[in-house]
Write a protein that holds these residues in place. Structure first.
Motif, short mmCIF file in Angstrom:
data_model
loop_
_atom_site.label_atom_id
_atom_site.label_comp_id
_atom_site.label_asym_id
_atom_site.label_seq_id
_atom_site.Cartn_x
_atom_site.Cartn_y
_atom_site.Cartn_z
N ALA A 1 78.11 84.36 -31.07
CA ALA A 1 78.67 84.88 -29.81
C ALA A 1 78.28 83.99 -28.64
CB ALA A 1 78.18 86.31 -29.58
N VAL A 2 77.04 83.55 -28.65
CA VAL A 2 76.58 82.67 -27.55
C VAL A 2 77.35 81.36 -27.59
CG1 VAL A 2 74.61 81.44 -26.59
CG2 VAL A 2 74.30 83.73 -27.50
N LEU A 3 77.54 80.86 -28.82
CA LEU A 3 78.27 79.60 -28.96
C LEU A 3 79.71 79.74 -28.45
CD1 LEU A 3 78.04 76.70 -30.13
CD2 LEU A 3 79.02 77.59 -32.23
N ILE A 4 80.37 80.85 -28.80
CA ILE A 4 81.75 81.08 -28.34
C ILE A 4 81.78 81.18 -26.81
CG2 ILE A 4 83.55 82.85 -28.23
CD1 ILE A 4 83.54 83.12 -31.09
N LEU A 5 80.78 81.82 -26.26
CA LEU A 5 80.70 81.97 -24.80
C LEU A 5 80.63 80.60 -24.12
CD1 LEU A 5 80.40 84.77 -23.36
CD2 LEU A 5 78.04 84.10 -22.91
N LEU A 6 79.76 79.78 -24.65
CA LEU A 6 79.56 78.44 -24.08
C LEU A 6 80.82 77.59 -24.27
CD1 LEU A 6 77.00 77.46 -22.74
CD2 LEU A 6 76.30 76.43 -24.89
N PHE A 7 81.36 77.69 -25.46
CA PHE A 7 82.56 76.91 -25.80
C PHE A 7 83.73 77.34 -24.92
CE2 PHE A 7 86.20 76.84 -29.04
CZ PHE A 7 86.55 75.54 -28.74
N THR A 8 83.90 78.67 -24.75
CA THR A 8 84.99 79.18 -23.92
C THR A 8 84.83 78.72 -22.48
OG1 THR A 8 85.09 81.13 -25.32
CG2 THR A 8 86.20 81.28 -23.22
#
Lengths: 339, 394
Positions: B282-289
């Motif tokens: 989830a953190v990775l998706i947040l950063l990526f988004t």
């Protein structure tokens, strides 16, 4: 030219007094020129609080540019511009909360409902969630859109969209409002309602700066600036503008068509009557140009009363449509240009 | 005190409502990637091209046992369509595109060997696709090696028989003498994944990036075309608040979509494994988004129309497909071009998604750091650009 609070022409000393009262808007030799050489030039005006200031002129004459200068969207090339005691390009956040703006075109979101659009604008002004419900409801009621609150704005008619835009301008209860051609493309009934709203706001002490192409709407304003090719060619109250255009006031006189020639003779000889014009359409209708219609009417009745053979069917002060006044003012300006 | 937060949430809720009001858009954003993956999983047949081959044998014929052995070894790499001596007919079919390869077996291989001469196996093909050419050459090389091993084994068997007749016995099997070294393989992962499974995180990352870039790219340009920017300029709202509100709104929508997409991938017959930590994912998706939205907002700041914004978003998509390692390994590019790849959020997201989903491990530190750098730099550039572009007083 500068105008006093009451709308009459102000002397220089009176003007200083107005400055001291701190006008809501003050423009001093303001100029803004675009690359093509068009723009607005030499704008000078003061707008006292609680006034409807109308800016009238044909399309492309500089009305929207003036509004954009006053709202800080454009920077003046020359001159000094003060709105609510601040230069518009340096408006503080607090000053902005006191300003309402209704752009020329519908800028709200088609996929949001009427209520959501209003809510969005209220949020832009930082209105708290709990405190905004009442002002939003009031604004909707004011523009008579309460019944359509859940309708998507894309499903509103053009007139309703303009009303929604007006409601959005009102949500934060601003002291100063700029409405750029609010009645453009709106039917006459709705236009009258808009001006009713504007006058009601003025009566609450708000100041409104309204631009319009509809010359007839000038009559609703307290002060009018007539614009042409980027310049204000006349700035005055509607009554004074009428005087300027027509060279005084007009009395409408209706007599028996058979008596017209005799009446014209009598009127020409009367010192209070400057000019007499005969209507081409109605044989018994005459327009008398006078300095002061209210003072001249009793004199006129007295003179005509000495001629029992003349029957006066109607005699009253006549307010010609502002379209005629506007055309007259434009023609005068063109004449001055040629000179 | 709360006014900035109220303004920020104005944009947040506006963006969410506007997208939620478009169910077809949500459906296409959600089902689009899922269906693409499904199609890929069902239809992909492997990386190696299927090469239809005409095998030309000498006119004087080949021994049946030899021919069978030859066909067996050739069949490992090529799909044999015909076996005959008609070279002209085969070349005509090659020209017509009916086959991909013509393989010509030379006559008298054994005689040439005895005579100390090499025989040449001729491979003819008609390709413009460089990848296919590389495959043909590689498979031909492997096949000729196999033929050589077969011939060597036969020759060694013959020699050992001759030596045995002369009383010299060899204990070493001919196969060992012909190929003393053999490769063995061991995958620490057990077995490799199916192609669809391997590409699933990449496709998902690609779709998330494309959606974020497109939403961001259209966002400000639409506000400007609508005329709402004028309203923002007069109202007491800063562009930092506008952008942060939009970031929040879009991130929420993309987050929900990513969660739904992951569920579709994991809990449907596609059965893509999810071995790692959901929190880190989830953190990775947040950063990526955030990084992808930043690129979108930068496009939006510079675009003068929505069609230009779409066009630039498509360019980012194209660039991502080439330089992110999605299809072509990043190592295949020169170091200068690799820098372009590192500047793309997708490069790091594919890596991170594959690590968390398929390996069950955390992405390398570089993934987090570089994504955070891209997100921060693009955010600052977007805010700066928006202020410069929209708040510039004429």
């Amino acid at each position: 030219m500068q105008v006093s609070t009451t709308g009459s022409l102000a002397t220089r000393s009176e003007m200083t007094a107005i400055d001291a009262q701190a006008s809501v808007i003050s423009a001093n030799n303001v100029e803004h020129v675009f690359s093509e050489g068009v723009g607005v030039f030499d704008l000078n005006f003061e707008i006292p609080p609680g006034t409807i200031f109308g800016m009238i002129g044909p399309s492309g004459c500089g009305k929207t540019t003036t509004v954009r200068l006053l709202t800080g969207l454009y920077r003046p090339d020359h001159g000094k511009l003060m709105v609510l005691k601040q230069a518009p390009i340096n408006f503080s956040s607090r000053t902005r909360t006191q300003i309402g703006y209704m752009p020329q075109h519908f800028v709200l979101y088609p996929n949001l409902t009427v209520w959501e659009n209003l809510n969005f604008v209220a949020s832009l002004y930082g209105m708290g969630y709990l405190k905004r419900r009442r002002p939003l409801n009031d604004a909707l009621e004011f523009v008579e859109l309460s019944h359509a609150r859940n309708r998507l704005s894309s499903q509103l008619s053009g007139g309703m969209q303009r009303r929604l835009q007006l409601a959005c301008m009102l949500v934060n209860s601003p002291q100063l409002m700029f409405a750029d051609e609010p009645t453009a493309g709106v039917d006459p009934v709705l236009r009258a309602k808009f001006w009713e709203h504007f006058r009601s706001l003025r009566d609450q002490g708000k100041t409104l700066f309204v631009t319009t192409q509809y010359v007839g709407e000038a009559a609703y304003c307290d002060l009018i600036a007539v614009m042409r090719a980027g310049r204000i060619i006349h700035l005055d109250t509607p009554a004074n503008l009428q005087r300027k255009a027509l060279g005084g006031e007009i009395i409408k006189l209706v007599v028996n068509p058979a008596d017209v020639s005799a009446v014209i003779q009598i009127c020409y000889q009367h010192p209070a009557i400057n000019d007499v014009r005969r209507s081409n359409r109605e044989p018994g209708l005459l327009y008398l140009q006078v300095e002061d219609a209210a003072a001249t009417l009793p004199l006129l009745f007295g003179v005509l009363g000495q001629h029992p053979e003349i029957t006066v069917q109607q005699a009253e002060k006549y307010a010609p449509p502002f379209d005629d006044i506007f055309i007259q003012l434009m023609e005068q300006a063109e004449g001055e240009d040629h000179v | 005190m709360f006014r900035p937060i109220i303004r920020l949430f104005a944009f947040f809720s506006k963006e969410v409502r506007e997208i939620v009001r478009q169910p077809r858009l949500i459906l296409s954003l959600l089902l689009g990637p899922f269906l693409i993956l499904l199609l890929f999983g069902v239809g992909y047949q492997g990386e190696r091209p299927k090469l239809r081959t005409a095998l030309i044998v000498p006119a004087q014929g080949v021994d049946q046992a030899q021919l069978d052995a030859l066909k067996k070894s050739i069949g490992l790499n090529f799909t044999i369509e015909t076996v005959d001596s008609d070279l002209n007919g085969a070349m005509a079919r090659l020209q017509a595109g009916q086959i991909e390869v013509v393989e010509v077996i030379p006559p008298q291989i054994q005689e040439n060997l005895i005579g100390g001469k090499q025989s040449q196996v001729d491979f003819q093909y008609n390709q413009i696709n460089p990848v296919n050419e590389q495959w043909i050459r590689y498979l031909a090389y492997a096949q000729v090696n196999e033929m050589n091993r077969f011939i060597q084994t036969q020759a060694i068997t013959q020699m050992q028989t001759d030596l045995k007749n002369r009383g010299v016995e060899s204990t070493i099997p001919p196969e060992v003498l012909a190929a003393p070294v053999m490769p063995t393989y061991r995958n620490l992962q057990g077995t490799s994944l199916a192609f669809m499974t391997f590409y699933a995180p990449g496709v998902m990352a690609l779709m998330i990036q494309h959606i974020a870039v497109t939403l961001g790219a259209l966002s400000l340009v639409r506000e400007r075309l609508l005329g709402a920017v004028e309203l923002f300029q007069v109202a007491p709202v800063s562009f930092m608040e506008v952008l942060l509100g939009k970031y929040l709104g879009y991130t929420l929508i993309i987050g929900v979509m990513a969660a739904a997409l992951i569920s579709l991938l994991v809990f449907t017959p596609l059965a893509v494994p999810f071995l790692g930590s959901i929190i880190f994912f989830a953190v990775l998706i947040l950063l990526f988004t955030a990084a992808a939205l930043g690129i979108g907002f930068m496009i939006s700041v510079w675009s003068t129309s929505d069609s230009q914004a779409i066009q630039l978003s498509m360019l980012v998509l194209l660039m991502s497909m080439f330089f992110s390692g999605f299809f072509l390994p990043l190592e295949n590019f020169t170091p200068a071009v690799q820098l372009v790849g590192f500047a793309l959020p997708l490069t790091h997201a594919i890596n991170g998604f594959q690590n968390i989903m398929l390996r069950g491990t955390l992405p390398a530190d570089n993934t987090w750091i570089l994504l955070a750098i891209i997100a921060s730099v693009t955010f600052l550039l977007a805010v700066g650009g928006a202020r410069w572009r929209f708040l510039q007083v004429e």
